[in-house]
Design a protein around this motif. Structure first.
Motif: not given
Length: 855
Positions: A75-76, A82, A317-319, A322
């Motif tokens: 992720d970011r 992930l 991605l902002d998990y 998400q």
């Protein structure tokens, strides 16, 4: 005779010279030939030594081969894993006898029809490849046999170079000498890549059809044989199913040509609908996004680097967001399925200031076996419905239309081969007629563009699309990020209400341009890519580019955030309202409610939601009912951790003496004159704005009567009836006017005054004389100073504005006294200017100045 002898001797002499020259030339040629042969022998010897140094690998160790370096996707934050691409690699070796005849024949047919005849390589294919490389090729031309592919898949790198190709040829020949064809084919089918982490025919058969290879049907085998050419692109779980179908049919055709199957078997297999087993994946987070990233990596870096080189990929991605999104989408989709017949939904969230993808959800649940949940609807082609309209309106505003511009929402036929009532002209087809309805079947008469967009009125949008131009509107959409509408010849006026196909990802990204004041940041899912040694291969770099004017973007945002304007369609308390936040939003619904869209944004985040059925089944409701609740709940969550930002107000002013009335909101006519409201006469340059009134001569027509769509701001067209749409737009407007004219005040050209305003002239301006403060007096800082004036003029003074050193101080009534103390002011010096602006009862303006001193 003597002369002849002499001539003969001369001829012999010449002949001797020629023979000597030829002998000399032959000697040189022989030497050159010997040199060339020596070089060839030397090179051949070197080649033999090099070739003999190639060791034959131990093929019995294939099943123990491990992939050492696995690509990992984060992720970011770079902390949440992930997906580990090779943590779930599946490969099981089986015997040749257990593979089944269908997959063997299908593979031979498509990959190497001469497999049982050649000795590892095909000379013709090699020559063809060599010639292609020598004459304009790229040095990587193929021609691989199954034996060569086995070498490539197991022993050599995937990078195609001439050196690697030569090694491949040599090893293929050597292997054919020590191994049977059956064994080579067995190894190949056990090693071939079939997409993702699936290797070998046994795992492929079980993964895609839940059966052993020996039980594969003919079309199933054809599908599997089609995949190894491009395992990621042709994945049955990917977005290129049509290309996979095409290659499957090619496999069947080759099998028929080679006599493996009959014509009847070919036809039956081609038409048979094959059902793939649901995709099963192990430990993975945000699966649709992960495979979106994996596809990007393989397209840019190649599958070998992704599969074997151990990349570390930090995504955007902002998990946490998400996870919340996945819960919201699933909950909403299940409710939609129960209430409205729409079983799936997808969501994309993007930071418009960077283009970074924060959330991507491609279905209600990637692991839901009841629907085609592996299919990523975020990148799928769907019709956008009315969510496409803002691109048309943006194009119109770029050209000079305004939110106040009025068009007529009336039943309108847009096909020039049909009359104004929707009937085909003689010799023309009725099926070509196009007379769109609005969502509620009602028509509203004259309507501003602001209300037309906010309330999503179809007739207004189609008219505006025609006025803006199809090509220019598509160019606007393309510049903003819509990548799928490239074939301009396919589309007509229906595009504005969703006639083309777009992706949720593109639409969300394009709306980000509105959110970001006209500046596009292309979407990206990558922050950083590092190789196994830590070397940075790629890192996010902003690439902002202004694609529409800032004021156009602000105008669209102003309309889409105007809850009052959209209330007649959606109500004041709809799912489009996010309490406490300035949010712009647009919905979209396609015919028979097959697609439901809601896309909205703040300056900090843009969120797009699609809801519907993957198989395009109709639903009971559309955009705001199906996608709206999901969008509203998600953006509410996203905004909890974002700054509360408001949209900057657009500049919507227009000089009435420059911009023609029809663009400023007048639909009663376009010819105007200005009067002074006090004198009732024609306004002049001295008439103050407060007393100017615009009069428009009543002359109701379609906007095509007043506006040339090739030059919106220019003069009216000389022959408006030449426009192919003119008649069909004009007739319903004239019919409407005949029934409604008594509801409006009629202004005629005879009402235009012939005399000019004589109330507001240079001579009628008030004259003010400043009596105090006195120029000859030096005032103390703490001294109270009186402002005293004397005035003259035809009208009494109403107000005086006071400025000291160009700083506004206060306004006062000239009939009262006004005092000020210098020490109370910050901008005083020794010498100071007092300026008084006076206004009389007729709004005439005068000005007086004086100097005073303070010490």
């Amino acid at each position: 005779m003597k002369k002849r002898v002499i001539k003969a001797k001369g001829w012999l002499k010449k002949l001797g010279k020629i023979k000597w020259f030829k002998i000399k030339k032959i000697k040189v040629s022989k030497n050159l030939a010997l040199f060339c042969v020596s070089v060839v022998i030397l090179m051949f010897g070197i080649g033999i030594i090099w070739l003999s140094s190639l060791r034959l690998p131990d093929f019995e160790s294939f099943s123990d081969r491990k992939i050492i370096n696995s690509t990992k996707i984060y992720d970011r934050t770079g902390k949440i894993l992930l997906y580990n691409i090779h943590q779930d690699v599946k490969r099981t070796d089986i015997a040749f006898a257990d593979m089944g005849v269908n997959i063997k024949n299908a593979t031979i047919a498509i990959e190497d029809s001469e497999f049982y005849n050649h000795k590892g390589i095909r000379i013709k294919a090699i020559l063809r490849a060599t010639l292609s490389n020598l004459f304009g090729g790229n040095g990587t031309q193929g021609g691989s046999t199954i034996t060569q592919q086995l070498i490539k898949n197991t022993l050599l790198t995937q990078k195609v170079t001439l050196t690697r190709k030569i090694k491949e040829w040599v090893l293929a020949v050597k292997i054919e000498k020590v191994m049977s064809k059956e064994k080579i084919f067995e190894f190949y089918l056990n090693e071939a890549p079939y997409g993702g982490t699936v290797y070998g025919i046994d795992e492929a058969s079980k993964t895609y059809f839940d059966k052993p290879p020996i039980d594969l049907t003919l079309p199933e085998a054809a599908y599997l044989a089609a995949i190894p050419q491009s395992p990621t692109y042709l994945s049955p779980y990917g977005k290129n199913k049509e290309r996979l179908d095409e290659r499957k049919n090619l496999v069947l055709r080759r099998m028929k040509e080679l006599g493996f199957i009959t014509e009847e078997e070919y036809n039956n297999a081609k038409e048979e609908v094959v059902i793939f087993a649901p995709q099963v994946i192990g430990n993975i987070k945000a699966p649709h996004f992960v495979f979106f990233i994996k596809n990007y990596l393989e397209e840019k870096y190649g599958s070998e680097i992704v599969e074997r080189r151990g990349l570390k990929v930090t995504t955007t991605l902002d998990y946490e967001l998400q996870k919340k999104g996945e819960e919201i989408v699933k909950e909403g989709a299940l409710k939609n399925e129960k209430d409205w017949g729409g079983e799936n939904a997808g969501l994309v969230a993007i930071d418009p200031k960077t283009g970074q993808i924060l959330t991507m959800i491609g279905s209600r649940d990637y692991f839901d076996e009841e629907i085609d949940s592996n299919y990523n609807v975020a990148t799928a082609y769907r019709q956008p419905g009315s969510s496409f309209k803002p691109f048309i309106y943006a194009t119109a505003f770029n050209k000079g239309f305004m939110p106040e511009t009025v068009l007529f929402d009336l039943p309108t036929e847009f096909q020039a081969s049909c009359d104004a009532y929707g009937r085909a002209l003689p010799g023309r087809s009725q099926s070509n007629c196009y007379k769109p309805d609005n969502y509620d079947g009602a028509f509203r008469g004259p309507m501003s563009l602001r209300n037309g967009l906010a309330q999503s009125i179809n007739v207004i949008a189609v008219k505006l699309f025609y006025l803006s131009g199809l090509a220019d509107s598509l160019k606007t959409a393309e510049d903003m990020g819509i990548s799928t509408l490239t074939d301009i010849g396919r589309y007509g006026l229906t595009l504005v209400i969703g006639g083309g196909e777009v992706t949720l990802l593109d639409m969300t990204s394009a709306y980000g341009v509105f959110a970001n004041d006209g500046v596009r940041n292309p979407y990206t899912g990558i922050l950083k890519i590092e190789d196994v040694s830590g070397k940075v291969l790629e890192e996010f770099t902003p690439r902002p580019r202004e694609v529409i004017p800032k004021n156009t973007a602000l105008t669209i945002s102003d309309i889409l955030s105007d809850n009052v304007s959209r209330a007649p369609t959606f109500g004041l308390n709809s799912m489009l309202v996010v309490p406490g936040h300035d949010v712009a939003v647009k919905t979209g619904t396609t015919n028979s409610n097959r697609d439901a869209w809601t896309i909205g944004y703040t300056p900090s985040v843009v969120v797009g939601v699609w809801a519907g059925n993957n198989d395009n089944r109709a639903m009971k409701k559309g955009g705001v009912a199906m996608a709206g609740p999901i969008w509203n709940k998600f953006i509410g969550e996203a905004l909890k951790n974002l700054p509360k930002e408001k949209f900057e107000a657009p500049n919507l002013s227009a000089d009435p003496k420059v911009v023609k009335p029809i663009l400023r909101g007048s639909f009663l006519g376009n010819e105007n004159f200005f009067i002074d409201k006090i004198s009732g006469k024609l306004a002049t340059i001295n008439t103050p704005p407060e007393t100017v009134e615009e009069k428009i001569v009543t002359n109701v027509h379609t906007i095509l009567y007043w506006v040339d769509k090739k030059d919106i701001l220019g003069p009216a067209p000389e022959n408006p009836e030449n426009d192919p749409q003119f008649r069909n737009w004009e007739i319903p407007i004239q019919n409407w006017w005949a029934s409604n004219r008594y509801n409006y005040r009629i202004t005629t050209s005879a009402e235009k005054p012939t005399e000019e305003d004589d109330i507001h002239t240079e001579l009628s301006k008030p004259v003010v004389l400043i009596v105090k403060p006195e120029k000859t007096t030096v005032y103390r800082p703490d001294e109270k100073i009186e402002i005293e004036v004397e005035s003259s003029g035809p009208f009494p003074l109403q107000k005086i504005d006071i400025f000291i050193n160009d700083l506004y101080i206060e306004s006062f009534n000239p009939n009262s006294k006004f005092y000020f103390t210098p020490s109370d002011l910050d901008n005083l010096s020794y010498e100071n200017e007092l300026r008084l602006i006076s206004y009389d009862s007729a709004h005439n303006v005068g000005e007086a100045t004086a100097v005073f001193y303070v010490k």
